[in-house]
Design a protein around this motif. Structure first.
Motif, PDB file in Angstrom:
ATOM      1  N   GLU A 108      -6.888 -12.264  -6.036  1.00 17.28           N
ATOM      2  CA  GLU A 108      -5.624 -11.983  -6.696  1.00 17.28           C
ATOM      3  C   GLU A 108      -4.447 -12.257  -5.762  1.00 17.28           C
ATOM      4  OE1 GLU A 108      -2.936 -11.032  -9.572  1.00 17.28           O
ATOM      5  OE2 GLU A 108      -5.112 -11.385  -9.753  1.00 17.28           O
ATOM      6  N   MET A 109      -4.600 -11.904  -4.487  1.00 19.16           N
ATOM      7  CA  MET A 109      -3.536 -12.153  -3.518  1.00 19.16           C
ATOM      8  C   MET A 109      -3.300 -13.651  -3.343  1.00 19.16           C
ATOM      9  SD  MET A 109      -3.374 -11.068   0.508  1.00 19.16           S
ATOM     10  CE  MET A 109      -4.708 -12.223   0.877  1.00 19.16           C
ATOM     11  N   LEU A 110      -4.397 -14.437  -3.305  1.00 26.60           N
ATOM     12  CA  LEU A 110      -4.254 -15.880  -3.166  1.00 26.60           C
ATOM     13  C   LEU A 110      -3.580 -16.493  -4.390  1.00 26.60           C
ATOM     14  CD1 LEU A 110      -7.720 -16.780  -1.571  1.00 26.60           C
ATOM     15  CD2 LEU A 110      -5.507 -16.662  -0.440  1.00 26.60           C
ATOM     16  N   LYS A 111      -3.893 -15.978  -5.572  1.00 28.80           N
ATOM     17  CA  LYS A 111      -3.253 -16.476  -6.788  1.00 28.80           C
ATOM     18  C   LYS A 111      -1.756 -16.205  -6.766  1.00 28.80           C
ATOM     19  CE  LYS A 111      -7.236 -16.124  -9.921  1.00 28.80           C
ATOM     20  NZ  LYS A 111      -7.791 -15.447 -11.124  1.00 28.80           N
ATOM     21  N   GLN A 112      -1.388 -15.009  -6.277  1.00 30.80           N
ATOM     22  CA  GLN A 112       0.027 -14.663  -6.213  1.00 30.80           C
ATOM     23  C   GLN A 112       0.766 -15.531  -5.200  1.00 30.80           C
ATOM     24  OE1 GLN A 112       0.630 -10.478  -5.628  1.00 30.80           O
ATOM     25  NE2 GLN A 112      -0.645  -9.867  -7.361  1.00 30.80           N
ATOM     26  N   LYS A 113       0.109 -15.819  -4.078  1.00 28.08           N
ATOM     27  CA  LYS A 113       0.733 -16.683  -3.076  1.00 28.08           C
ATOM     28  C   LYS A 113       0.915 -18.094  -3.613  1.00 28.08           C
ATOM     29  CE  LYS A 113      -0.485 -14.361   1.244  1.00 28.08           C
ATOM     30  NZ  LYS A 113      -1.163 -14.506   2.567  1.00 28.08           N
ATOM     31  N   GLN A 114      -0.086 -18.596  -4.356  1.00 25.81           N
ATOM     32  CA  GLN A 114       0.022 -19.933  -4.940  1.00 25.81           C
ATOM     33  C   GLN A 114       1.143 -19.991  -5.971  1.00 25.81           C
ATOM     34  OE1 GLN A 114      -3.881 -20.772  -6.455  1.00 25.81           O
ATOM     35  NE2 GLN A 114      -4.720 -21.316  -4.459  1.00 25.81           N
ATOM     36  N   ALA A 115       1.384 -18.859  -6.649  1.00 25.18           N
ATOM     37  CA  ALA A 115       2.445 -18.810  -7.646  1.00 25.18           C
ATOM     38  C   ALA A 115       3.808 -18.552  -7.028  1.00 25.18           C
ATOM     39  CB  ALA A 115       2.136 -17.739  -8.685  1.00 25.18           C
ATOM     40  N   GLY A 116       3.856 -18.397  -5.699  1.00 23.77           N
ATOM     41  CA  GLY A 116       5.123 -18.181  -5.016  1.00 23.77           C
ATOM     42  C   GLY A 116       5.584 -16.749  -5.002  1.00 23.77           C
ATOM     43  N   VAL A 117       4.711 -15.818  -5.356  1.00 21.31           N
ATOM     44  CA  VAL A 117       5.070 -14.400  -5.366  1.00 21.31           C
ATOM     45  C   VAL A 117       4.901 -13.838  -3.964  1.00 21.31           C
ATOM     46  CG1 VAL A 117       4.565 -12.122  -6.338  1.00 21.31           C
ATOM     47  CG2 VAL A 117       4.348 -14.188  -7.761  1.00 21.31           C
ATOM     48  N   VAL A 118       5.894 -13.105  -3.491  1.00 20.92           N
ATOM     49  CA  VAL A 118       5.817 -12.479  -2.180  1.00 20.92           C
ATOM     50  C   VAL A 118       4.888 -11.268  -2.278  1.00 20.92           C
ATOM     51  CG1 VAL A 118       7.087 -11.341  -0.330  1.00 20.92           C
ATOM     52  CG2 VAL A 118       8.135 -13.237  -1.599  1.00 20.92           C
ATOM     53  N   VAL A 119       3.848 -11.276  -1.460  1.00 17.33           N
ATOM     54  CA  VAL A 119       2.868 -10.200  -1.476  1.00 17.33           C
ATOM     55  C   VAL A 119       3.254  -9.160  -0.435  1.00 17.33           C
ATOM     56  CG1 VAL A 119       0.438  -9.599  -1.228  1.00 17.33           C
ATOM     57  CG2 VAL A 119       1.082 -11.814  -2.202  1.00 17.33           C
ATOM     58  N   PRO A 120       3.588  -7.925  -0.829  1.00 16.69           N
ATOM     59  CA  PRO A 120       3.965  -6.895   0.153  1.00 16.69           C
ATOM     60  C   PRO A 120       2.753  -6.441   0.960  1.00 16.69           C
ATOM     61  CG  PRO A 120       3.814  -5.948  -2.040  1.00 16.69           C
ATOM     62  CD  PRO A 120       3.647  -7.440  -2.215  1.00 16.69           C
ATOM     63  N   LYS A 121       3.016  -6.118   2.205  1.00 18.19           N
ATOM     64  CA  LYS A 121       1.950  -5.611   3.060  1.00 18.19           C
ATOM     65  C   LYS A 121       1.803  -4.116   2.847  1.00 18.19           C
ATOM     66  CE  LYS A 121       2.561  -9.062   6.711  1.00 18.19           C
ATOM     67  NZ  LYS A 121       2.832  -9.273   8.157  1.00 18.19           N
ATOM     68  N   GLY A 122       0.573  -3.678   2.598  1.00 20.24           N
ATOM     69  CA  GLY A 122       0.320  -2.267   2.371  1.00 20.24           C
ATOM     70  C   GLY A 122       0.376  -1.474   3.661  1.00 20.24           C
ATOM     71  N   ALA A 123       0.731  -0.207   3.532  1.00 23.09           N
ATOM     72  CA  ALA A 123       0.803   0.672   4.704  1.00 23.09           C
ATOM     73  C   ALA A 123      -0.589   1.029   5.182  1.00 23.09           C
ATOM     74  CB  ALA A 123       1.575   1.945   4.337  1.00 23.09           C
ATOM     75  N   THR A 124      -0.740   1.157   6.477  1.00 24.95           N
ATOM     76  CA  THR A 124      -2.028   1.517   7.058  1.00 24.95           C
ATOM     77  C   THR A 124      -2.337   2.979   6.769  1.00 24.95           C
ATOM     78  OG1 THR A 124      -1.671  -0.064   8.838  1.00 24.95           O
ATOM     79  CG2 THR A 124      -3.379   1.599   9.182  1.00 24.95           C
ATOM     80  N   ALA A 125      -3.523   3.225   6.223  1.00 23.78           N
ATOM     81  CA  ALA A 125      -3.897   4.599   5.879  1.00 23.78           C
ATOM     82  C   ALA A 125      -4.145   5.410   7.138  1.00 23.78           C
ATOM     83  CB  ALA A 125      -5.161   4.586   5.012  1.00 23.78           C
ATOM     84  N   ALA A 126      -3.747   6.668   7.087  1.00 20.00           N
ATOM     85  CA  ALA A 126      -3.957   7.555   8.227  1.00 20.00           C
ATOM     86  C   ALA A 126      -5.438   7.854   8.383  1.00 20.00           C
ATOM     87  CB  ALA A 126      -3.178   8.854   8.024  1.00 20.00           C
ATOM     88  N   PRO A 127      -5.934   7.941   9.602  1.00 20.46           N
ATOM     89  CA  PRO A 127      -7.360   8.228   9.804  1.00 20.46           C
ATOM     90  C   PRO A 127      -7.703   9.619   9.312  1.00 20.46           C
ATOM     91  CG  PRO A 127      -6.151   8.349  11.881  1.00 20.46           C
ATOM     92  CD  PRO A 127      -5.199   7.785  10.873  1.00 20.46           C
ATOM     93  N   ALA A 128      -8.930   9.747   8.793  1.00 17.72           N
ATOM     94  CA  ALA A 128      -9.378  11.041   8.281  1.00 17.72           C
ATOM     95  C   ALA A 128      -9.654  12.002   9.429  1.00 17.72           C
ATOM     96  CB  ALA A 128     -10.651  10.849   7.448  1.00 17.72           C
ATOM     97  N   ALA A 129      -9.485  13.289   9.149  1.00 22.90           N
ATOM     98  CA  ALA A 129      -9.763  14.298  10.167  1.00 22.90           C
ATOM     99  C   ALA A 129     -11.250  14.316  10.497  1.00 22.90           C
ATOM    100  CB  ALA A 129      -9.313  15.664   9.667  1.00 22.90           C
ATOM    101  N   ASN A 130     -11.580  14.544  11.738  1.00 25.52           N
ATOM    102  CA  ASN A 130     -12.971  14.514  12.168  1.00 25.52           C
ATOM    103  C   ASN A 130     -13.716  15.800  11.850  1.00 25.52           C
ATOM    104  OD1 ASN A 130     -12.798  11.930  13.197  1.00 25.52           O
ATOM    105  ND2 ASN A 130     -12.017  12.629  15.163  1.00 25.52           N
ATOM    106  N   VAL A 131     -13.007  16.913  11.753  1.00 24.85           N
ATOM    107  CA  VAL A 131     -13.647  18.201  11.526  1.00 24.85           C
ATOM    108  C   VAL A 131     -13.539  18.561  10.051  1.00 24.85           C
ATOM    109  CG1 VAL A 131     -13.684  20.638  12.136  1.00 24.85           C
ATOM    110  CG2 VAL A 131     -13.086  18.919  13.869  1.00 24.85           C
ATOM    111  N   VAL A 132     -14.692  18.746   9.399  1.00 24.41           N
ATOM    112  CA  VAL A 132     -14.733  19.079   7.988  1.00 24.41           C
ATOM    113  C   VAL A 132     -15.663  20.262   7.789  1.00 24.41           C
ATOM    114  CG1 VAL A 132     -15.363  18.289   5.677  1.00 24.41           C
ATOM    115  CG2 VAL A 132     -14.284  16.710   7.278  1.00 24.41           C
ATOM    116  N   ASN A 133     -15.193  21.277   7.063  1.00 25.86           N
ATOM    117  CA  ASN A 133     -16.049  22.392   6.698  1.00 25.86           C
ATOM    118  C   ASN A 133     -16.836  21.963   5.471  1.00 25.86           C
ATOM    119  OD1 ASN A 133     -17.100  24.816   5.506  1.00 25.86           O
ATOM    120  ND2 ASN A 133     -15.675  25.976   6.789  1.00 25.86           N
ATOM    121  N   LEU A 134     -18.116  21.648   5.664  1.00 30.48           N
ATOM    122  CA  LEU A 134     -18.919  21.088   4.586  1.00 30.48           C
ATOM    123  C   LEU A 134     -19.057  22.059   3.434  1.00 30.48           C
ATOM    124  CD1 LEU A 134     -20.640  18.798   3.518  1.00 30.48           C
ATOM    125  CD2 LEU A 134     -22.584  19.715   4.772  1.00 30.48           C
ATOM    126  N   MET A 135     -19.205  23.338   3.726  1.00 29.35           N
ATOM    127  CA  MET A 135     -19.361  24.334   2.671  1.00 29.35           C
ATOM    128  C   MET A 135     -18.127  24.361   1.779  1.00 29.35           C
ATOM    129  SD  MET A 135     -21.792  26.351   1.822  1.00 29.35           S
ATOM    130  CE  MET A 135     -22.172  27.803   0.824  1.00 29.35           C
TER     131      MET A 135
END
Length: 204
Positions: A124-151
């Motif tokens: 889909e991104m390649l199709k948009q580039k071929q059509a001349g549409v500017v593809v915005p860059k997505g924000a980098t997701a924050a890393p998940a916390a390492n400590v999780v209470n499974l219960m």
């Protein structure tokens, strides 16, 4: 040899095999059914892409399926990864919660439901580039916390499934409008580290 003696980590690529003329069909069927009755498979050698491979043959419907197998040196020993893991004592109530979630999520395997979302997004991104549409860059997701209470995570998962349904039923008794539950944000759980079972072949 018996089929259950072959470890699934050695499986590589599947192929369908069938006789190429009517003369060999009877012998093909006899061997196929004899293997099926004994629940056995056969091993042979085949050259594919200029490389000799071990191939396992097993009855499959009216034909035979061949699956190329990895060599022993291509499969890592699980002891190199799992022996250092501690023996964890699982609380019975935590195990029951996990089993309840598994039962609520149970479904039949349907490979048609699986889609390569990454490939679709790239196309889909390649199709948009071929059509001349500017593809915005997505924000980098924050890393998940390492400590999780499974219960707590298990309890939240169950609560997320049961509460919306209960509220919708209560409102439906006194009102005529249709209420649909809106899923909220769930806490991201720590994901296990995946290790490839097969060794990567060096180029060159």
């Amino acid at each position: 040899m018996p089929r259950d003696q072959i470890d699934e980590r050695y499986f590589e690529n599947p192929y369908y095999l069938l006789p190429n003329d009517q003369v060999g069909q009877e012998a093909f069927a006899v061997i196929r059914e004899a293997m099926r009755g004994k629940k056995m498979v056969a091993l042979g050698r085949v050259v594919l892409a200029k490389r000799e491979r071990i191939i396992m043959l097993q009855p499959w419907g009216k034909g035979v399926m061949g699956a190329t197998l990895r060599y022993g040196y291509e499969v890592r020993d699980q002891k190199d990864f799992f022996d250092d893991l501690p023996d964890v004592k699982i609380a019975p109530d935590m195990l029951k919660l996990a089993e309840h979630i598994l039962e609520s999520k149970e479904a039949d395997f349907d490979p048609s439901e699986f889609v390569d979302h990454y490939e679709e997004a790239v196309v889909e991104m390649l199709k948009q580039k071929q059509a001349g549409v500017v593809v915005p860059k997505g924000a980098t997701a924050a890393p998940a916390a390492n400590v999780v209470n499974l219960m707590d995570a298990l309890r939240r998962s169950i609560a997320a499934e049961t509460k919306p349904a209960a509220k919708a039923k209560k409102r439906a008794q006194g009102q005529s409008e249709m209420l649909l539950p809106i899923s909220g944000k769930k806490a991201e759980e720590e994901k296990p580290v995946a290790r490839p079972a097969s060794k990567q072949r060096k180029a060159g």
